[in-house]
Scaffold this motif. Structure first.
Motif, PDB file in Angstrom:
ATOM      1  N   THR A   1       1.076  -1.072  -0.112  1.00 43.33           N
ATOM      2  CA  THR A   1       0.088   0.238   0.131  1.00 43.33           C
ATOM      3  C   THR A   1       0.868   1.155  -0.057  1.00 43.33           C
ATOM      4  N   VAL A   2       0.385   2.173  -0.837  1.00 43.63           N
ATOM      5  CA  VAL A   2       1.203   3.697  -0.707  1.00 43.63           C
ATOM      6  C   VAL A   2       0.227   4.618  -0.325  1.00 43.63           C
ATOM      7  N   LEU A   3       0.593   5.466   0.716  1.00 43.65           N
ATOM      8  CA  LEU A   3      -0.195   6.195   1.424  1.00 43.65           C
ATOM      9  C   LEU A   3       0.185   7.665   0.834  1.00 43.65           C
ATOM     10  N   LEU A   4      -0.700   8.697   0.535  1.00 49.31           N
ATOM     11  CA  LEU A   4      -0.471   9.735   0.150  1.00 49.31           C
ATOM     12  C   LEU A   4      -1.229  10.812   1.139  1.00 49.31           C
ATOM     13  N   ALA A   5      -0.678  12.036   1.102  1.00 48.06           N
ATOM     14  CA  ALA A   5      -1.072  12.880   2.393  1.00 48.06           C
ATOM     15  C   ALA A   5      -1.733  14.232   1.983  1.00 48.06           C
ATOM     16  N   GLN A   6      -2.639  14.041   0.706  1.00 53.38           N
ATOM     17  CA  GLN A   6      -3.475  15.304   0.448  1.00 53.38           C
ATOM     18  C   GLN A   6      -4.522  15.248   1.542  1.00 53.38           C
ATOM     19  N   HIS A   7      -5.069  16.496   1.613  1.00 50.66           N
ATOM     20  CA  HIS A   7      -5.893  16.682   2.753  1.00 50.66           C
ATOM     21  C   HIS A   7      -7.054  17.574   2.377  1.00 50.66           C
ATOM     22  N   ALA A   8      -8.036  17.978   3.200  1.00 46.22           N
ATOM     23  CA  ALA A   8      -9.316  18.668   2.899  1.00 46.22           C
ATOM     24  C   ALA A   8      -8.975  19.928   1.922  1.00 46.22           C
ATOM     25  N   ASP A   9      -8.039  20.695   2.423  1.00 54.67           N
ATOM     26  CA  ASP A   9      -7.503  21.972   1.594  1.00 54.67           C
ATOM     27  C   ASP A   9      -7.311  21.354   0.198  1.00 54.67           C
ATOM     28  N   ASP A  10      -6.495  20.365  -0.009  1.00 56.35           N
ATOM     29  CA  ASP A  10      -6.023  20.279  -1.290  1.00 56.35           C
ATOM     30  C   ASP A  10      -7.196  19.850  -2.104  1.00 56.35           C
ATOM     31  N   GLN A  11      -7.997  18.846  -1.417  1.00 57.92           N
ATOM     32  CA  GLN A  11      -9.409  18.509  -2.164  1.00 57.92           C
ATOM     33  C   GLN A  11     -10.349  19.919  -2.746  1.00 57.92           C
ATOM     34  N   VAL A  12     -10.354  20.715  -1.857  1.00 57.01           N
ATOM     35  CA  VAL A  12     -11.230  22.002  -2.284  1.00 57.01           C
ATOM     36  C   VAL A  12     -10.424  22.696  -3.296  1.00 57.01           C
ATOM     37  N   GLU A  13      -9.193  22.757  -3.189  1.00 59.15           N
ATOM     38  CA  GLU A  13      -8.637  23.327  -4.371  1.00 59.15           C
ATOM     39  C   GLU A  13      -8.663  22.776  -5.707  1.00 59.15           C
ATOM     40  N   THR A  14      -8.402  21.553  -5.546  1.00 59.78           N
ATOM     41  CA  THR A  14      -8.779  20.511  -6.708  1.00 59.78           C
ATOM     42  C   THR A  14     -10.160  20.909  -7.520  1.00 59.78           C
ATOM     43  N   MET A  15     -11.192  20.940  -6.720  1.00 61.73           N
ATOM     44  CA  MET A  15     -12.539  20.988  -7.105  1.00 61.73           C
ATOM     45  C   MET A  15     -12.541  22.526  -7.843  1.00 61.73           C
ATOM     46  N   LEU A  16     -12.170  23.365  -7.110  1.00 64.77           N
ATOM     47  CA  LEU A  16     -12.342  24.823  -7.500  1.00 64.77           C
ATOM     48  C   LEU A  16     -11.373  24.963  -9.004  1.00 64.77           C
TER      49      LEU A  16
ATOM     50  N   GLY B   1     -13.801  15.475 -13.184  1.00 65.64           N
ATOM     51  CA  GLY B   1     -12.866  16.671 -12.620  1.00 65.64           C
ATOM     52  C   GLY B   1     -13.529  16.978 -11.067  1.00 65.64           C
ATOM     53  N   LEU B   2     -14.836  17.049 -10.971  1.00 69.47           N
ATOM     54  CA  LEU B   2     -15.708  17.361  -9.890  1.00 69.47           C
ATOM     55  C   LEU B   2     -15.461  16.540  -8.754  1.00 69.47           C
ATOM     56  N   ALA B   3     -15.301  15.408  -9.066  1.00 71.36           N
ATOM     57  CA  ALA B   3     -14.999  14.277  -8.001  1.00 71.36           C
ATOM     58  C   ALA B   3     -13.587  14.244  -7.259  1.00 71.36           C
ATOM     59  N   ALA B   4     -12.802  15.183  -7.986  1.00 70.76           N
ATOM     60  CA  ALA B   4     -11.363  15.443  -7.364  1.00 70.76           C
ATOM     61  C   ALA B   4     -10.503  14.422  -7.149  1.00 70.76           C
ATOM     62  N   MET B   5      -9.964  14.309  -6.157  1.00 69.63           N
ATOM     63  CA  MET B   5      -9.309  13.119  -5.616  1.00 69.63           C
ATOM     64  C   MET B   5      -9.978  11.991  -4.932  1.00 69.63           C
ATOM     65  N   PRO B   6      -9.659  10.872  -5.400  1.00 70.69           N
ATOM     66  CA  PRO B   6     -10.195   9.480  -4.861  1.00 70.69           C
ATOM     67  C   PRO B   6      -9.517   9.490  -3.434  1.00 70.69           C
ATOM     68  N   ALA B   7     -10.390   8.776  -2.601  1.00 67.81           N
ATOM     69  CA  ALA B   7      -9.728   8.180  -1.499  1.00 67.81           C
ATOM     70  C   ALA B   7      -8.822   6.972  -1.468  1.00 67.81           C
ATOM     71  N   GLN B   8      -9.218   6.343  -2.411  1.00 65.40           N
ATOM     72  CA  GLN B   8      -8.226   5.040  -2.796  1.00 65.40           C
ATOM     73  C   GLN B   8      -8.402   4.604  -4.227  1.00 65.40           C
ATOM     74  N   TRP B   9      -7.449   3.913  -4.706  1.00 63.27           N
ATOM     75  CA  TRP B   9      -7.688   3.337  -6.135  1.00 63.27           C
ATOM     76  C   TRP B   9      -6.336   2.568  -6.133  1.00 63.27           C
ATOM     77  N   GLN B  10      -6.506   1.794  -7.233  1.00 64.84           N
ATOM     78  CA  GLN B  10      -5.280   0.739  -7.788  1.00 64.84           C
ATOM     79  C   GLN B  10      -4.504   1.201  -8.973  1.00 64.84           C
ATOM     80  N   ARG B  11      -3.225   0.856  -8.951  1.00 65.97           N
ATOM     81  CA  ARG B  11      -2.459   1.461  -9.886  1.00 65.97           C
ATOM     82  C   ARG B  11      -1.145   0.069 -10.260  1.00 65.97           C
ATOM     83  N   ASP B  12      -1.385  -0.461 -11.411  1.00 62.34           N
ATOM     84  CA  ASP B  12      -0.411  -1.487 -11.594  1.00 62.34           C
ATOM     85  C   ASP B  12      -0.220  -2.633 -10.374  1.00 62.34           C
ATOM     86  N   GLY B  13      -1.565  -2.883  -9.697  1.00 63.76           N
ATOM     87  CA  GLY B  13      -1.495  -4.023  -8.731  1.00 63.76           C
ATOM     88  C   GLY B  13      -1.367  -3.405  -7.445  1.00 63.76           C
ATOM     89  N   MET B  14      -0.884  -2.087  -7.194  1.00 63.78           N
ATOM     90  CA  MET B  14      -0.488  -1.271  -6.011  1.00 63.78           C
ATOM     91  C   MET B  14      -1.801  -0.709  -5.305  1.00 63.78           C
TER      92      MET B  14
END
Length: 340
Positions: free
Chosen positions: A133-148, A159-172
């Motif tokens: 598992t790889v953890l990324l540290a984006q937070h609520a302010d980053d999410q709002v900025e992405t939506m705006l 685009g309005l869905a912004a950043m997903p809380a979880q996903w898979q990439r190449d089996g990770m």
């Protein structure tokens, strides 16, 4: 002697307990171990690494990507190395040249290089202790900025869905446990522990739209709508659910229309379903995102394609959509070999 003025209570966004609550909720459905934390040295990733080491000692690595874009990059790496040495956490560093090509967004280029570095680090880990598992540290302010940013560009649901809380990439598995934690709460959590972090000087560079949003729009939103982080996050979740339904519908339609799509079968669908299917086909099969103008023109040509001799050849993404017989193809560049 005059009494000291009362110290204002911290706002909800500044309460350090918010980070612990988010990590407790994340740990209730624990990630697959061992895990890696993407560590830049900034406040957010520093706090995430510390919180993970507390909860899963001996099961955490740190991954640092040296982007090579500024002189301070060496300072970031030195800070991460010192922090990891103190925490007795293995640190893996990947150096990349993240300069953007002409016409390419610097932020998009850095993101692509960063994920390519993560892929390489994941491959390297498989020979020893495979990271799961790889953890990324984006937070609520980053999410709002992405939506705006998405709103400013006229983005759709994806685009309005912004950043997903979880996903898979190449089996990770990739996860973002702090998406509902305000940025000020993360810094308050670090200050309460007397922990240091390093600030990226480009975060105050007004040439970048995201920085202008952070400096100008977020304080205004805070003043007008104190709960804006929670409500924006909820809206992003609604958009993500709606996008998932559209993706499922597109997959069903693509099965009936065929790959590559049959033009007559496309014409039997409503215009909205055609657009949804074509976006999905171009993105999933060819990695292309057509502009609104390109997609509108393509739909117009499909609607007009009622005779055997009607020709379609339109610029779509980084290639062309073309009619071949009863099918719609997409070819890269000026007409390569892609046929599906």
């Amino acid at each position: 002697m005059d009494a000291l003025p009362p110290v204002p209570a911290p706002s909800a966004a500044e309460r350090p307990a918010l980070l612990d609550a988010a990590m407790d909720a994340f740990a209730a459905l624990p990630p697959a171990l061992p895990l890696a934390v993407a560590l830049s040295g900034g406040a957010d990733s520093t706090a995430l690494l510390l919180a993970c080491v507390e909860r899963w000692p001996g099961q955490v690595q740190a991954w640092h990507v040296h982007h090579g874009l500024q002189a301070a990059a060496d300072d970031f790496e030195r800070f991460c190395a010192g922090l990891c040495a103190r925490l007795e956490v293995p640190l893996q560093v990947r150096r990349v040249d993240a300069r953007h090509a002409p016409g390419e967004s610097p932020e998009d280029a850095a993101r692509q290089h960063r994920y390519a570095a993560f892929d390489a680090l994941a491959d390297a880990s498989r020979a020893a202790q495979p990271i799961r598992t790889v953890l990324l540290a984006q937070h609520a302010d980053d999410q709002v900025e992405t939506m705006l940013l998405a709103l400013s560009r006229g983005a759709g649901l994806r685009g309005l869905a912004a950043m997903p809380a979880q996903w898979q990439r190449d089996g990770m598995a990739y996860r973002r446990p702090l998406l509902q934690v305000p940025g000020p709460a993360i810094r308050a959590w670090l200050r309460a522990r007397d922990e240091r972090w390093i600030d990226d000087p480009t975060n105050v560079d007004a040439r970048y739209t995201r920085n202008r949003i952070r400096a100008d729009l977020l304080p205004a939103l805070e003043a007008a709508f104190p709960q804006f982080r929670a409500t924006f996050t909820r809206s992003a979740q609604h958009a993500a659910q709606a996008q998932q339904l559209l993706t499922e519908l597109a997959e069903q339609d693509l099965q009936s229309v065929g790959t590559p799509p049959r033009i007559e079968a496309l014409q039997a669908l409503s215009m909205a379903r055609q657009a949804n299917l074509l976006r999905h086909w171009l993105a999933s099969m060819h990695g292309q995102t057509p502009s609104s103008a390109q997609l509108t023109e393509l739909l117009t040509q499909i609607a007009a394609c009622r005779t055997r001799g009607h020709r379609i050849r339109l610029k779509v993404g980084l290639g062309h959509a073309e009619r071949h017989g009863d099918r719609l193809l997409w070819r890269p560049g000026n007409g390569g070999t892609g046929t599906s």
